[in-house]
Design a protein around this motif. Structure first.
Motif, short mmCIF file in Angstrom:
data_model
loop_
_atom_site.label_atom_id
_atom_site.label_comp_id
_atom_site.label_asym_id
_atom_site.label_seq_id
_atom_site.Cartn_x
_atom_site.Cartn_y
_atom_site.Cartn_z
N VAL A 127 1.18 -1.52 0.02
CA VAL A 127 -0.37 -0.02 -0.01
C VAL A 127 0.80 1.21 0.29
O VAL A 127 1.84 1.29 0.62
N TYR A 128 0.35 2.47 -1.04
CA TYR A 128 1.49 3.24 -0.90
C TYR A 128 0.50 4.43 -0.59
O TYR A 128 -0.55 4.96 -1.31
N ASN A 129 0.94 5.51 0.07
CA ASN A 129 0.58 7.06 0.03
C ASN A 129 1.71 7.94 0.11
O ASN A 129 3.37 7.70 0.48
N GLU A 130 1.16 9.10 -0.83
CA GLU A 130 2.70 10.48 -0.36
C GLU A 130 3.41 10.47 1.07
O GLU A 130 4.42 10.78 0.88
N PHE A 131 2.92 10.66 1.71
CA PHE A 131 3.01 10.43 2.74
C PHE A 131 3.18 10.12 3.49
O PHE A 131 4.70 10.65 4.28
N PHE A 144 -3.17 4.73 9.95
CA PHE A 144 -2.17 6.64 9.68
C PHE A 144 -3.02 7.41 10.34
O PHE A 144 -2.68 8.10 10.88
N THR A 145 -4.24 7.07 9.83
CA THR A 145 -4.79 8.36 9.92
C THR A 145 -5.02 8.87 11.64
O THR A 145 -4.28 9.77 11.45
N PHE A 146 -4.78 8.01 11.97
CA PHE A 146 -4.65 7.61 14.18
C PHE A 146 -3.73 8.67 14.32
O PHE A 146 -3.47 9.36 14.86
N LEU A 147 -2.43 8.29 13.19
CA LEU A 147 -1.52 8.99 13.54
C LEU A 147 -0.92 10.08 13.21
O LEU A 147 -0.64 10.74 14.05
N VAL A 148 -1.46 10.52 11.96
CA VAL A 148 -1.15 11.86 11.07
C VAL A 148 -2.48 13.18 11.76
O VAL A 148 -1.66 14.10 11.90
N LEU A 172 -4.27 13.41 10.00
CA LEU A 172 -5.17 13.39 8.74
C LEU A 172 -5.84 11.93 7.44
O LEU A 172 -5.21 10.92 8.32
N PRO A 173 -6.99 12.27 6.75
CA PRO A 173 -7.66 11.01 6.78
C PRO A 173 -6.53 10.35 5.33
O PRO A 173 -6.13 10.99 4.66
N ILE A 174 -5.73 9.14 5.48
CA ILE A 174 -4.60 8.55 4.53
C ILE A 174 -5.58 7.66 4.35
O ILE A 174 -6.17 6.52 4.39
N ILE A 175 -5.37 8.27 2.50
CA ILE A 175 -6.26 7.07 1.45
C ILE A 175 -4.75 6.54 0.56
O ILE A 175 -3.53 6.04 0.90
N PRO A 176 -5.23 5.01 0.39
CA PRO A 176 -4.68 3.94 -0.31
C PRO A 176 -4.21 4.67 -1.83
O PRO A 176 -5.31 4.58 -2.75
N GLU A 177 -3.22 5.71 -2.21
CA GLU A 177 -3.33 6.29 -3.64
C GLU A 177 -2.90 5.06 -4.11
O GLU A 177 -2.95 5.07 -5.41
N LEU A 178 -1.76 3.90 -4.23
CA LEU A 178 -1.56 3.10 -4.69
C LEU A 178 -1.89 2.20 -4.23
O LEU A 178 -1.58 1.90 -3.00
N VAL A 179 -1.77 0.44 -5.20
CA VAL A 179 -1.95 -0.83 -4.29
C VAL A 179 -1.49 -2.11 -5.24
O VAL A 179 -1.75 -1.86 -6.40
N TRP A 180 -0.48 -2.18 -4.82
CA TRP A 180 0.29 -3.46 -5.84
C TRP A 180 -0.36 -5.61 -4.93
O TRP A 180 -0.41 -4.96 -3.01
N SER A 209 2.88 16.58 4.15
CA SER A 209 3.77 16.76 4.80
C SER A 209 4.30 15.82 6.47
O SER A 209 3.45 16.05 7.51
N ARG A 210 5.65 15.80 6.93
CA ARG A 210 5.77 15.65 8.17
C ARG A 210 5.64 16.12 9.55
O ARG A 210 5.15 15.81 10.12
N LEU A 211 5.73 17.76 8.83
CA LEU A 211 4.96 18.61 9.50
C LEU A 211 3.54 19.17 10.34
O LEU A 211 3.42 19.25 11.46
N PHE A 212 2.92 18.14 8.84
CA PHE A 212 1.57 18.24 9.56
C PHE A 212 0.96 17.13 10.13
O PHE A 212 -0.48 16.16 10.79
N SER A 213 2.10 15.78 10.38
CA SER A 213 1.60 15.17 11.54
C SER A 213 1.47 15.30 12.87
O SER A 213 1.95 15.89 13.48
N LEU A 214 0.30 14.55 13.20
CA LEU A 214 -0.31 14.88 14.83
C LEU A 214 1.54 14.18 15.76
O LEU A 214 1.93 14.77 16.88
N ILE A 215 2.11 12.98 15.62
CA ILE A 215 2.95 11.67 15.87
C ILE A 215 4.28 12.03 15.45
O ILE A 215 4.09 12.05 14.04
#
Length: 563
Positions: free
Chosen positions: A106-110, A199-203, A205-213, A237-243
Motif C-alpha cells: 500500500v502506497y501513500n504520498e505521506f 496511519f490516520t490515527f497517527l497523522v 489526516l485522512p490517509i488514503i491508499p493512493e496505489l495498491v499492489w 507533510s511530516r510537519l502536519f503529522s500529529l505524531i
C-alpha cells in the motif's frame, strides 16, 4: 521486482473482450470510473439476450483483454445486463485466472516523508549530483484473525521511459505478507483499510491508499477497488503529522503500536468506535453535522468509559420502587386544582427510571478527572465551552431541534478542534502513545487541528520543553518589554544576566549587514565575544520573572557561556 502501476484519475472506456472458461472471446466495452465499480457491457443491443448470455459466462473471476491492456475482473455480479466488478487487477498476461495472493503493498504520498530522508550533494564545478537515502524500516509478525501475517515497510524503485527521458519513480509502501495461506480479496480490502485507519490515527489526516499492489509470482500487479477519495485537497507533510512517526521508528517503538492496533481485544474498539473519526476529518458539508458528529463520538466515548470504570450507584430497584410509591402518595394527599394535573404528575413519576451511571455531566467530569490536568489546561476547555457541548449533546440525545441562535459561530470551529484533540488523545493512548510523547507532538506539529484550537501555548511550550524558560530580574524583564527586543542576549556566569547593548547592536548589525558572512546570526554574535565564549543557543525562547507570573516570548534568544 517488476511493478505494474495502475492509477485511475479520470473516466476511461476500453474496447476489448472477455474470455470464458473455454477460452472463447466475447467482445464488449470495459468502463472505468474513479471510485466506482468497473462495468463490462457486451457488444449487443439486445438487453434480454445480454442478460441471459452474461449469466452463462459470469464467474467470480473474468479476464478482460484489449490491444494493450489485460485486467482480471474479480467478485463479479450481473446488474441491468452488465457485469459489475468489485475488484480489478492489472496484469501483463492471461495466466492469472488462478492466481493466489500472499502479499500486498500500500502506497501513500505521506510514506515518502515518513520513512526516508534525503541528503543531497551538488557540485557546480563538475556538475555532479549525488543523493544519500536513509531509510527507516520496521518489520513485525502478528496473529490476526487466526492467520499469521508480517507487516513491514519497503522502499521500491522503478524506471519509466517518457519522451526520451528516464524517470525514476519511488514507492515507499507498507507491505502485509501472509505466513499461513493466501489472502482472499475481502481480506486484502480489509487490510488496506486497516493500514489507512492506523496511519490516520497517527497523522491526524485522512490517509488514503493512493496505489495498491498484490504480489503474484515475483511480479507486483496493480490492484483497484472503489474507495472514498478526500473531498478536499490534502497537503501531506511530516510537519502536519500529529505524531512524529520517524521518531517512533528510530526508537523501535512503532511495532508496539502495530501490535496494539491489531490486538484482538482492542481491534474492535478501533474499527467500531474510533474509525468514525476518519470520515469526520474529511467532512466537507454543513458545519453543524460535522460538529454534531464529533460531539456524538465524544458522548459515545464518555458513556463507554463510565460504564467500564465508574463505580455503579448503590440504589436498589426495590428502594427506587418504594420511592416512586411515596411520591404518588404525596400527590394524592396534596390539594391540587384538578385531577388532570395529578394525572400528569403521576405519569411523570412513573416514567422515572433508575440509572446506575449518572448524567452526561457527571460522566464527562469523571472522564476528565482521569486525564492529566495539564492537558486539560492546555486544551483550555472552559465552562462556557462545556455548556455548548452539553447543550448539543442533549439536543442530539433527545431528538430536540437545535437552537442555532444560541450558538456563537465564531467559536464553534475552535471548540470542534478542542474536542478533536481530546478524542485523538484517547485514541493514541489506546495505541500505546505515552502522555509526554503526545504533549511533545502537540508542541511540534503544524497540524491545523492543533494550530486552530486557541491552545494555552505558554503552558504547552513549558511542559513539552520545546523552548527554554529563563528567569531574569524584574528590571531586566521590564527593559526587554519596554524596548520590544526581538533579539535578547543573556550571559551565563553564576546566573543569566541581560546584555542590553549587545542585544541591540547584534540585531542591528545582522539586520542591515550584507554579505554571506553576516547571514548567520550565531556568527555575528560570536564576533562580539572572545573566542572562548560559547554561543550555546540561538532560537526562540522565553524570559520570565522570578515569580513565573510574567513571560515574554523572544524570537531570537541567545545564551552565552563565558569561561
Amino acid at each position: 521486482m517488476k511493478y505494474n502501476k495502475f492509477e485511475l484519475s479520470a473516466k476511461e472506456k476500453i474496447v476489448g473482450y472477455i474470455l470464458n472458461s473455454e477460452g472463447r472471446k466475447h467482445y464488449g466495452e470495459l468502463e472505468l470510473h474513479p471510485n466506482k465499480f468497473p462495468i463490462f457491457s457486451l457488444e449487443s443491443s439486445d438487453i434480454e439476450y445480454s442478460k441471459l448470455f452474461l449469466k452463462d459466462i459470469c464467474s467470480e473471476k473474468i479476464i478482460f483483454k484489449s490491444n494493450t491492456k489485460t485486467f482480471l475482473l474479480c467478485d463479479n455480479e450481473i446488474e441491468h445486463s452488465q457485469i459489475y466488478s468489485r475488484f480489478l487487477i492489472k496484469s501483463e498476461g492471461t495466466d492469472i485466472l488462478n492466481t493466489e495472493f500472499k502479499e500486498i503493498g500500500v502506497y501513500n504520498e505521506f510514506f515518502s516523508q515518513m520513512f526516508y530522508e534525503y541528503e543531497v550533494e551538488y557540485s557546480r564545478k563538475n556538475y555532479t549530483f549525488s543523493r544519500k537515502v536513509d531509510f527507516y524500516s520496521f518489520e513485525t509478525s502478528i496473529d490476526f484473525n487466526g492467520k499469521s501475517i508480517t507487516l513491514y515497510n519497503c522502499y521500491n524503485q522503478s524506471t519509466v521511459n517518457k519522451d526520451g527521458k528516464v524517470i525514476i519513480e519511488e514507492y515507499p509502501t507498507i507491505n502485509i505478507k501472509s505466513n499461513s495461506g493466501n489472502f482472499n480479496l475481502t481480506e486484502i480490502e480489509n487490510l488496506i483499510h486497516d493500514i489507512s485507519l492506523l496511519f490516520t490515527f497517527l497523522v491526524g489526516l485522512p490517509i488514503i491508499p493512493e496505489l495498491v499492489w498484490v504480489l503474484e509470482n515475483k511480479t507486483w500487479l496493480g490492484f483497484y477497488f472503489p474507495r472514498i477519495e478526500p473531498s478536499k485537497k490534502i497537503e501531506y507533510s511530516r510537519l502536519f503529522s500529529l505524531i512524529d512517526i520517524k521518531k517512533l521508528l528510530k526508537e523501535n517503538s512503532f511495532t508496539d503500536i502495530i501490535h496494539n492496533y491489531f490486538h484482538h481485544k482492542k481491534y474492535s474498539v478501533f474499527k467500531d468506535k474510533w474509525s468514525k473519526i476518519y470520515s469526520l476529518l474529511d467532512y466537507n458539508g454543513i458545519w453543524d453535522y460535522e460538529f454534531i458528529g464529533f460531539v456524538s463520538l465524544l458522548d459515545h466515548h464518555v458513556s463507554n468509559f463510565a460504564s467500564k470504570n465508574r463505580p455503579k450507584r448503590s440504589i436498589s430497584k426495590n428502594y427506587f420502587k418504594k420511592l416512586k410509591t411515596k411520591l404518588n402518595d404525596i400527590i394524592e394527599k396534596e390539594p391540587l386544582e384538578s385531577e388532570e394535573i395529578k394525572k400528569v404528575l403521576r405519569d411523570q413519576i412513573n416514567s422515572l427510571k433508575i440509572s446506575s451511571l449518572g448524567t452526561f455531566n457527571e460522566n464527562f467530569e469523571f472522564l476528565l478527572n482521569s486525564v492529566d490536568k495539564n492537558l486539560i489546561d492546555i486544551i483550555d476547555l472552559s465552562k462556557e465551552d462545556f455548556k455548548v457541548i452539553k447543550k448539543l449533546r442533549d439536543d442530539i440525545a433527545h431528538s430536540n431541534t437545535i437552537n442555532y441562535e444560541e450558538i456563537d459561530y465564531t467559536k464553534i470551529n475552535i471548540l470542534k478542534n478542542k474536542i478533536t484533540i481530546l478524542l485523538f488523545y484517547f485514541i493514541l493512548l489506546d495505541l500505546g502513545i505515552k502522555h509526554d510523547a503526545f504533549l511533545e507532538s502537540m508542541a511540534n506539529s503544524y497540524n491545523q487541528i492543533i494550530r486552530n484550537s486557541n491552545l494555552n501555548e505558554l503552558l504547552l511550550d513549558r511542559l513539552s520543553k520545546k523552548f527554554p524558560f529563563i528567569k531574569i530580574t524584574d528590571s531586566e524583564f521590564k527593559k526587554i518589554k519596554e524596548n520590544k527586543l526581538s533579539l535578547v542576549i543573556l550571559e551565563l556566569k553564576k546566573k543569566y544576566k541581560l546584555n542590553f547593548e549587545y542585544s541591540v547592536s547584534a540585531y542591528d548589525n545582522w539586520n542591515i549587514s550584507s554579505g554571506p558572512e553576516n547571514y548567520d546570526l550565531r556568527k555575528v554574535i560570536q564576533k562580539m565575544y572572545h573566542e572562548d565564549a560559547q554561543v550555546e543557543f540561538c532560537s526562540i525562547g522565553y524570559v520570565e520573572t522570578d515569580d513565573m507570573q510574567s513571560q515574554i516570548k523572544i524570537d531570537y534568544l541567545c545564551l552565552i557561556s563565558i569561561k
